[in-house]
Scaffold this active site. Structure first.
Site, mmCIF file in Angstrom:
data_model
loop_
_atom_site.group_PDB
_atom_site.id
_atom_site.type_symbol
_atom_site.label_atom_id
_atom_site.label_comp_id
_atom_site.label_asym_id
_atom_site.label_seq_id
_atom_site.Cartn_x
_atom_site.Cartn_y
_atom_site.Cartn_z
ATOM 1 N N HIS A 21 49.358 39.614 37.745
ATOM 2 C CA HIS A 21 48.087 38.910 37.984
ATOM 3 C C HIS A 21 46.937 39.909 38.116
ATOM 4 O O HIS A 21 45.905 39.774 37.439
ATOM 5 C CB HIS A 21 48.192 38.064 39.249
ATOM 6 C CG HIS A 21 46.936 37.318 39.586
ATOM 7 N ND1 HIS A 21 46.662 36.056 39.128
ATOM 8 C CD2 HIS A 21 45.853 37.689 40.323
ATOM 9 C CE1 HIS A 21 45.485 35.669 39.570
ATOM 10 N NE2 HIS A 21 44.962 36.641 40.301
ATOM 11 N N GLU A 22 47.122 40.899 38.989
ATOM 12 C CA GLU A 22 46.062 41.874 39.196
ATOM 13 C C GLU A 22 45.868 42.744 37.954
ATOM 14 O O GLU A 22 44.755 43.188 37.672
ATOM 15 C CB GLU A 22 46.368 42.739 40.419
ATOM 16 C CG GLU A 22 46.506 41.965 41.727
ATOM 17 C CD GLU A 22 45.275 41.129 42.075
ATOM 18 O OE1 GLU A 22 44.175 41.443 41.564
ATOM 19 O OE2 GLU A 22 45.408 40.162 42.841
ATOM 20 N N HIS A 25 43.341 41.135 35.704
ATOM 21 C CA HIS A 25 41.958 41.453 36.065
ATOM 22 C C HIS A 25 41.601 42.875 35.621
ATOM 23 O O HIS A 25 40.518 43.118 35.070
ATOM 24 C CB HIS A 25 41.767 41.348 37.585
ATOM 25 C CG HIS A 25 41.876 39.958 38.121
ATOM 26 N ND1 HIS A 25 41.153 38.899 37.615
ATOM 27 C CD2 HIS A 25 42.618 39.447 39.137
ATOM 28 C CE1 HIS A 25 41.433 37.796 38.291
ATOM 29 N NE2 HIS A 25 42.329 38.109 39.216
#
Length: 439
Positions: A21-22, A25
């Protein structure tokens, strides 16, 4: 030991999902020339890390999340010192709104892709084993407490679900069925055919832990499988391959019949008629334990269907399974707001999620749970709550549509409100898990 395995699976699954997920980003931010100061799996204090280029990569001691720190972005760190100065070209706030929107959607998109990949490979690797409707309806269903409450009886044949035909036993308990506005079964009982409507509030009971496995099951013939060494079944002379025809002169050709009789005779001796593998009949005596068992594993005599899929066929099937998780969460959220399902019964924290992984390490189950959680994480992060990605998406969409950017002060205050909401939900979920464990 089981608790350690549950915890290890939860932490590994979360670390994978938070990491990707990170990373979503991070890779989007770097693609648009933004400076990423930190990338962390887990929250501080830092356990270990290293510097590569402009970014510090690290693992935190608190493993229930993670973050990326993008220069010039108001995030959970609430680091706003540099915002009083003119933005540098490499800062988040200096980039066009559409680029910032993609960065905020990056984590959600990668979680969706991860979930789809996991489900596709599970379908490709395992295929699909199921009990088809035709096999189920040879013997009907077993109705436990909740099934009996809505009017079902053991032996009932379910012809249709919500007025439609179905293919497999799992369809009877699917989220699509249970989350519909008025779930119903069309039932055949002997010569009668009629509809049974699920009563109001039934879903709330079905999600209650104390009613686990108390709805319906499939009915099946069985034979004795593995007999536990030293058990009452072993002492009584039961052998693998035996068929228990009756107990105390009551028929037990179905496994649910045997369970019911044994439960009614806990801590007592029972007399069983057993058909051996060579078709000879014998009479055996067993002592039923206080938990209603005699110590063997049944071998269900069921004709399962098994479908294998090519990789190409697995892609649409796995993708559909992944998005069914999102759809179930959307409908479940609607049921919570409508009052059909209590928040305390549906909101799971780390304890209950760990329990879902189970106390034995099963890689198939692990990846299935990880794929499910990846889609849930994507859905939850898309909710329009400040401090979540969805909150940022709302503000950026407003900026794109209106041409006006919300003030930094507004965004800072919104972030604070969002963090209070999230922390409150986390505390509620954690203590709710504890309370549910003792009820």
């Amino acid at each position: 030991m089981e608790g350690l395995i549950m915890t290890a699976q939860l932490l590994l699954g979360l670390s994978i999902l938070v990491g990707v997920h990170e990373f979503g980003h991070l890779i989007a931010a770097k693609a648009f020339g933004m400076r990423v100061e930190k990338y962390s799996i887990g929250f501080p204090p830092k356990i270990w890390g290293f510097q590569y280029g402009e970014t510090e990569y690290s693992f935190g001691a608190i493993p229930l999340g993670g973050f990326v720190k993008i220069s010039g972005m108001i995030d959970e760190s609430l680091d706003t010192e540099s915002l009083s100065q003119e933005p540098e070209e490499w800062e988040f706030r200096a980039k066009p709104a559409w680029q910032r929107l993609i960065v905020m959607m990056g984590g959600i998109i990668v979680n969706v892709i991860t979930g789809i990949i996991i489900f596709v490979f599970l379908v490709y690797t395992n295929g699909s084993s199921y009990i088809p409707k035709e096999e189920l309806n040879k013997h009907g269903i077993v109705a436990y407490q909740l099934g009996q409450e809505i009017g079902l009886k053991t032996g009932d044949v379910i012809l249709k679900v919500n007025g439609k035909d179905y293919e497999r036993f799992s369809d009877l308990r699917s989220m699509e069925v249970l989350f519909s506005d008025q779930p119903s079964y069309r039932v055949q009982r002997e010569d009668s055919i009629f509809d049974i409507q699920f009563p109001e509030g039934f879903l709330n009971k079905l999600t209650d832990k104390k009613y686990k496995d108390q709805f319906i099951a499939f009915r099946y013939f069985y034979e004795v499988g593995e007999v536990s060494t030293g058990s009452e079944a072993d002492k009584g002379g039961l052998l693998a391959g035996d068929k228990i025809i009756s107990v105390n002169n009551q028929p037990t050709i179905y496994f649910d019949q045997l369970k019911e009789i044994l439960t009614a005779n806990t801590d007592k001796d029972v007399v069983a008629t057993v058909k051996r593998a060579d078709n000879n009949m014998e009479t055996l005596t067993f002592h039923v334990t206080p938990d209603g068992t005699i110590g063997f594993y049944p071998n269900p005599l069921i004709n399962y269907m098994h479908d294998e899929f090519s990789f190409g066929e697995s892609i649409p099937i796995g993708t559909a399974q992944a998005f069914n998780v999102v759809w179930a969460n959307i409908k479940g959220l609607g049921k919570i707001f409508s009052g059909d399902v209590a928040v305390s019964k549906s909101l799971s924290g780390p304890i209950r999620i760990a329990q879902m992984f189970g106390g034995t390490w099963d890689w198939n189950k692990f990846w299935n749970m990880t794929g499910l959680l990846s889609m849930v994480l994507a859905f939850m992060n898309f909710l329009p709550i400040p401090a979540l990605d969805g909150g940022h998406v709302v503000f950026l969409t407003y900026e794109i549509v209106s041409g006006q950017k919300p003030s930094d002060k507004f965004l800072e205050n919104a972030q604070k409100v969002g963090m209070v909401i999230l922390l409150s939900l986390m505390v509620f979920a954690f203590f709710n898990d504890i309370i549910q464990s003792f009820t």
